[in-house]
Design a protein around this motif. Sequence first.
Motif, PDB file in Angstrom:
ATOM      1  N   UNK A 380       0.867  -1.114  -0.090  1.00 45.34           N
ATOM      2  CA  UNK A 380       0.025  -0.014   0.063  1.00 45.34           C
ATOM      3  C   UNK A 380       1.038   1.300   0.121  1.00 45.34           C
ATOM      4  N   UNK A 381       0.610   2.354  -0.753  1.00 44.95           N
ATOM      5  CA  UNK A 381       1.192   3.498  -0.866  1.00 44.95           C
ATOM      6  C   UNK A 381       0.791   4.390   0.268  1.00 44.95           C
ATOM      7  N   UNK A 382       1.134   5.620   0.329  1.00 46.97           N
ATOM      8  CA  UNK A 382       0.920   6.763   1.427  1.00 46.97           C
ATOM      9  C   UNK A 382      -0.357   7.203   1.080  1.00 46.97           C
ATOM     10  N   UNK A 383      -1.148   7.614   1.982  1.00 49.91           N
ATOM     11  CA  UNK A 383      -2.360   8.114   1.961  1.00 49.91           C
ATOM     12  C   UNK A 383      -2.679   9.271   3.279  1.00 49.91           C
ATOM     13  N   UNK A 384      -2.436  10.429   2.981  1.00 49.05           N
ATOM     14  CA  UNK A 384      -2.823  11.338   3.894  1.00 49.05           C
ATOM     15  C   UNK A 384      -4.266  11.865   4.261  1.00 49.05           C
ATOM     16  N   UNK A 385      -5.085  11.451   3.442  1.00 52.54           N
ATOM     17  CA  UNK A 385      -6.542  11.907   3.824  1.00 52.54           C
ATOM     18  C   UNK A 385      -7.252  11.244   4.874  1.00 52.54           C
ATOM     19  N   UNK A 386      -6.812  10.279   5.328  1.00 52.60           N
ATOM     20  CA  UNK A 386      -7.313   9.413   6.257  1.00 52.60           C
ATOM     21  C   UNK A 386      -6.618   8.318   6.959  1.00 52.60           C
ATOM     22  N   UNK A 387      -6.515   8.298   8.144  1.00 54.22           N
ATOM     23  CA  UNK A 387      -5.933   7.497   9.160  1.00 54.22           C
ATOM     24  C   UNK A 387      -6.316   7.189  10.420  1.00 54.22           C
ATOM     25  N   UNK A 388      -5.746   6.274  11.095  1.00 54.91           N
ATOM     26  CA  UNK A 388      -6.284   5.755  12.425  1.00 54.91           C
ATOM     27  C   UNK A 388      -5.137   6.062  13.508  1.00 54.91           C
ATOM     28  N   UNK A 389      -5.536   6.453  14.569  1.00 56.25           N
ATOM     29  CA  UNK A 389      -4.464   6.455  15.954  1.00 56.25           C
ATOM     30  C   UNK A 389      -5.570   5.910  17.182  1.00 56.25           C
ATOM     31  N   UNK A 390      -4.831   5.865  18.303  1.00 55.46           N
ATOM     32  CA  UNK A 390      -5.643   5.661  19.519  1.00 55.46           C
ATOM     33  C   UNK A 390      -5.125   6.205  20.520  1.00 55.46           C
ATOM     34  N   UNK A 391      -5.892   7.008  21.481  1.00 56.97           N
ATOM     35  CA  UNK A 391      -5.317   7.603  22.864  1.00 56.97           C
ATOM     36  C   UNK A 391      -6.397   7.267  24.024  1.00 56.97           C
ATOM     37  N   UNK A 392      -5.608   7.386  24.965  1.00 58.05           N
ATOM     38  CA  UNK A 392      -6.141   6.904  26.238  1.00 58.05           C
ATOM     39  C   UNK A 392      -5.689   7.589  27.535  1.00 58.05           C
ATOM     40  N   UNK A 393      -6.371   7.414  28.606  1.00 56.98           N
ATOM     41  CA  UNK A 393      -6.036   8.309  29.796  1.00 56.98           C
ATOM     42  C   UNK A 393      -6.364   9.678  29.832  1.00 56.98           C
ATOM     43  N   UNK A 394      -5.896  10.491  30.976  1.00 55.81           N
ATOM     44  CA  UNK A 394      -6.402  11.753  31.351  1.00 55.81           C
ATOM     45  C   UNK A 394      -7.617  12.194  30.682  1.00 55.81           C
ATOM     46  N   UNK A 395      -8.616  11.458  30.926  1.00 53.77           N
ATOM     47  CA  UNK A 395      -9.831  11.970  30.662  1.00 53.77           C
ATOM     48  C   UNK A 395     -10.468  11.816  29.052  1.00 53.77           C
ATOM     49  N   UNK A 396      -9.664  11.099  28.382  1.00 49.95           N
ATOM     50  CA  UNK A 396     -10.008  10.661  26.988  1.00 49.95           C
ATOM     51  C   UNK A 396     -11.004   9.634  27.334  1.00 49.95           C
ATOM     52  N   UNK A 397     -12.255   9.664  26.551  1.00 46.70           N
ATOM     53  CA  UNK A 397     -13.143   8.799  26.593  1.00 46.70           C
ATOM     54  C   UNK A 397     -12.945   7.424  26.257  1.00 46.70           C
TER      55      UNK A 397
END
Length: 471
Positions: A380-397
């Motif tokens: 797969x090549x590069x794609x700047x329009x959409x990607x996923x991350x995750x966050x946790x802690x410090x009041x993140x839902x």
Amino acid sequence: MGLGTAALSALLPKELLGAIGKTTGNSHFAPKAKRVIYISLIGAPSQLETFDYKPNLKKEFKKDIKDFLVKSGQRLTGMTAGQSSFPVAPAFTDFKQHGESGAWVSDLLPYTAKMVDDICIIKSMHTDAINHEPANQLIYTGSMQNGKASMGSWLSYGLGSLNNDLPTFCVLHAQHSSPYSNVQAISSRLWGSGFLPGKHAGVNLRSQGDPVLFLKDAPGIDRTMRRDMLDGLSSLNQQTLQHVGDPEIQTRIQQYEMAYRMQMSVPELTDLSSESEHTYALYGPDSKKPGTFAYTALMARRLAERGVRFTQIFHRGWDQHGNLPRDIKSQCGDIDQACYGLIQDLKQRGLLEDTLVICGGEFGRTVYSQGQLTEKNYGRDHHPRAFSIWMAGAGVKGGMVYGDTDEYSFNIITPDQKVHVRDLHATILERCGLDFHKFSYLYQGLEQKLTGVEPARVVTDILNGSHLAHH
């Protein structure tokens, strides 16, 4: 008096540093996060094999979507611009729903799937850059231009230290296990202080040999002699500082003092013999092997509990232009259990409530295959329009999936839930008690900001008790 006060600041207790502290404590408002751990997956993991489930793609295997790309105005890299066709490559892995939230997670991430109710998955990230170096600079320094201050340096400058014996900003480099991975080069620009004083730069802690080079005193030099040497050197540096006024001399004085204190604190930090077998089992068997991702994740927890403001783990090898099924499986295996272990370890120690954890890469991956496509292999090549991350802690839902993409994981279809890199920065600053509208540093006649001059917003939808409204 001004120079004397500046020199004394290097020796003062932890809470007395920080740019905001003169008027408002250590922040603009009460922070939810006292510290941040950022897990940087360098090379950009594919969202299609991790969090962005697109089951209908199997029906479109090898369908040429060239017309769709033209209609969408897709930017192409030099690696795929010459392709005559752009065939759809369905994910080779299966997905299942997990937790009370019912979030879809790839089978490549079974431990991450177990903690979906602890994390917020953002599927609507987007960026301006389509190549690695500018994309990494944008997400870690706020700009694709060289010479800017990194995120950790900004937090060090704004908030000061929670520990007088360790750096405010520490950098860990984790090894990847796949011998085939395409490894992107990274530079100290990603953890440098840029125009901020040099003391705010990230400090690399090595996993092999001495954690910091030249940390030990030379043979025949005891602590008393070292202290006398530093006092004499400091006196000479103070005279030079008074004469020429170069602020980097002050930085050097502070670095010598920090190094002296680190001679005692770093060996204790890196001695993992006190960790229980239960803890090692939580992070996985690799947590006993220096340099592995699991080892660095455990080290990140140790840094967090010792008050290090910003810890950044770099894990490379995620640039999969070919042989993606083979390589991403190995990469996910490196991080999956250790990320789960880190979140659970922080939670059971009461640290997750005031520690913000972020995990993700610099951009996403295309739905179409780069190069030859078979049922078992593709890239797969590069794609700047959409990607996923995750966050946790410090009041993140926790247990939240934020944003969505179209059938090709190509465009974000929830316009009110788009999250630009600048929005991520604004949200991180807000969790740390900093108003991104006000947080700046005067340099070359400009009020420099991590979020830059273009619009940004705090993603309040994913936060409990946000201090800043949607802008």
